[in-house]
Design an enzyme around this catalytic site. Sequence first.
Site, PDB file in Angstrom:
ATOM      1  N   LYS A 155       0.813  -1.214   0.137  1.00 41.12           N
ATOM      2  CA  LYS A 155       0.063   0.048  -0.170  1.00 41.12           C
ATOM      3  C   LYS A 155       1.026   1.398  -0.146  1.00 41.12           C
ATOM      4  CE  LYS A 155      -3.821  -2.182   2.436  1.00 41.12           C
ATOM      5  NZ  LYS A 155      -4.695  -2.434   3.505  1.00 41.12           N
ATOM      6  N   TYR A 184     -12.378  -3.935  -3.298  1.00 39.62           N
ATOM      7  CA  TYR A 184     -12.886  -3.859  -1.986  1.00 39.62           C
ATOM      8  C   TYR A 184     -14.278  -4.000  -2.007  1.00 39.62           C
ATOM      9  CZ  TYR A 184      -8.376  -2.626  -0.112  1.00 39.62           C
ATOM     10  OH  TYR A 184      -7.016  -2.754   0.259  1.00 39.62           O
ATOM     11  N   ASN A 212      -2.102   0.049   6.954  1.00 46.10           N
ATOM     12  CA  ASN A 212      -1.350  -1.106   7.361  1.00 46.10           C
ATOM     13  C   ASN A 212      -0.605  -1.931   6.325  1.00 46.10           C
ATOM     14  OD1 ASN A 212      -3.477  -2.256   5.720  1.00 46.10           O
ATOM     15  ND2 ASN A 212      -4.561  -3.725   7.464  1.00 46.10           N
ATOM     16  N   HIS A 239      -1.656  -5.725   1.437  1.00 41.27           N
ATOM     17  CA  HIS A 239      -2.946  -6.556   1.202  1.00 41.27           C
ATOM     18  C   HIS A 239      -2.541  -8.004   0.786  1.00 41.27           C
ATOM     19  CE1 HIS A 239      -6.546  -7.871  -0.738  1.00 41.27           C
ATOM     20  NE2 HIS A 239      -5.711  -8.121  -1.660  1.00 41.27           N
ATOM     21  N   GLU A 297      -9.046 -10.634  -8.217  1.00 45.45           N
ATOM     22  CA  GLU A 297      -7.957  -9.362  -7.995  1.00 45.45           C
ATOM     23  C   GLU A 297      -6.938  -9.533  -9.161  1.00 45.45           C
ATOM     24  OE1 GLU A 297      -6.513  -9.671  -4.028  1.00 45.45           O
ATOM     25  OE2 GLU A 297      -8.507  -9.713  -3.069  1.00 45.45           O
TER      26      GLU A 297
HETATM   27  P1  RTP Z   1      -6.324  -7.277   3.458  1.00 46.55           P
HETATM   28  O1  RTP Z   1      -7.599  -7.653   2.885  1.00 46.55           O
HETATM   29  O2  RTP Z   1      -6.049  -5.876   3.607  1.00 46.55           O
HETATM   30  O3  RTP Z   1      -5.274  -8.032   3.116  1.00 46.55           O
HETATM   31  O4  RTP Z   1      -6.571  -7.726   5.168  1.00 46.55           O
HETATM   32  P2  RTP Z   1      -7.719  -8.153   5.794  1.00 46.55           P
HETATM   33  O5  RTP Z   1      -8.294  -9.366   4.751  1.00 46.55           O
HETATM   34  O6  RTP Z   1      -6.884  -8.899   7.242  1.00 46.55           O
HETATM   35  O7  RTP Z   1      -8.657  -7.095   6.151  1.00 46.55           O
HETATM   36  P3  RTP Z   1     -10.127  -6.795   5.327  1.00 46.55           P
HETATM   37  O8  RTP Z   1     -11.069  -7.102   6.362  1.00 46.55           O
HETATM   38  O9  RTP Z   1     -10.072  -7.496   4.222  1.00 46.55           O
HETATM   39  O10 RTP Z   1      -9.903  -5.212   5.354  1.00 46.55           O
HETATM   40  C1  RTP Z   1      -9.399  -4.607   4.162  1.00 46.55           C
HETATM   41  C2  RTP Z   1      -8.433  -3.538   4.483  1.00 46.55           C
HETATM   42  O11 RTP Z   1      -9.575  -2.519   4.951  1.00 46.55           O
HETATM   43  C3  RTP Z   1      -8.950  -1.802   5.989  1.00 46.55           C
HETATM   44  N1  RTP Z   1      -9.743  -1.801   7.440  1.00 46.55           N
HETATM   45  N2  RTP Z   1      -9.965  -0.678   8.236  1.00 46.55           N
HETATM   46  N3  RTP Z   1     -10.923   1.159  10.092  1.00 46.55           N
HETATM   47  C4  RTP Z   1     -11.259  -0.298  10.103  1.00 46.55           C
HETATM   48  O12 RTP Z   1     -11.729  -0.652  10.960  1.00 46.55           O
HETATM   49  C5  RTP Z   1     -10.966  -1.122   9.263  1.00 46.55           C
HETATM   50  N4  RTP Z   1     -11.099  -2.315   8.986  1.00 46.55           N
HETATM   51  C6  RTP Z   1     -10.460  -2.862   7.829  1.00 46.55           C
HETATM   52  C7  RTP Z   1      -7.469  -2.255   6.191  1.00 46.55           C
HETATM   53  O13 RTP Z   1      -6.754  -1.364   5.472  1.00 46.55           O
HETATM   54  C8  RTP Z   1      -7.770  -3.480   5.699  1.00 46.55           C
HETATM   55  O14 RTP Z   1      -6.447  -4.037   5.374  1.00 46.55           O
HETATM   56 MG    MG Z   2      -9.203  -8.653   2.869  1.00 46.56          MG
END
Ligand code: RTP
Ligand code: MG
Length: 132
Positions: A9, A49, A112, A115, A126
């Site tokens: 990112k 997303y 963070n 991704h 994707e």
């Molecule tokens: P990623 O997709 O980024 O690999 O990580 P992940 O599955 O663990 O996270 P996901 O739930 O898919 O969320 C995608 C991205 O959204 C942002 N996020 N912000 N402010 C918040 O509560 C929040 N929750 C998620 C983060 O950048 C996350 O990586």
């Molecule tokens: Mg995710």
Amino acid sequence: MEKSLVLIKPDGIKRKLVGEIIKRYEYRGLMIENIKMIKPTTNMLKQHYIEHIDKPFFAELVDYMSSDFVVAIVLSGEHAIELVRKINGSTNYMQAELGSIRGDFANSITRNLVHGCDSPESFKREYDIWFG
Ligand code: RTP
Ligand code: MG
């Protein structure tokens, strides 16, 4: 052999952590199959997303991700998808394990650093967005 799609990112690039991050995937045996820098459009991010479109953090996430270049990478290896997510660490930097990318370097939930796709189906979806 499985493939995973990773994004470094904008905060990863700004903080000059690209080499450090890629090193961690390579050290665990994953192979770089494709890599490029790209400034995502809002449209690409809405597709990427799509599962989060109704979440309260969606607008902030898309704004942030479209603010600058990201590095898009295809990695391959045994269990690549799960392995990448382990190396990345938990979404929330406060819960991310020390030794993971987020556990060692992240200081924000939105910013963070990385991704990783979460299933073979999301890899295909994707891949089309970032490399199609
Ligand atoms: P990623 O997709 O980024 O690999 O990580 P992940 O599955 O663990 O996270 P996901 O739930 O898919 O969320 C995608 C991205 O959204 C942002 N996020 N912000 N402010 C918040 O509560 C929040 N929750 C998620 C983060 O950048 C996350 O990586
Ligand atoms: Mg995710």
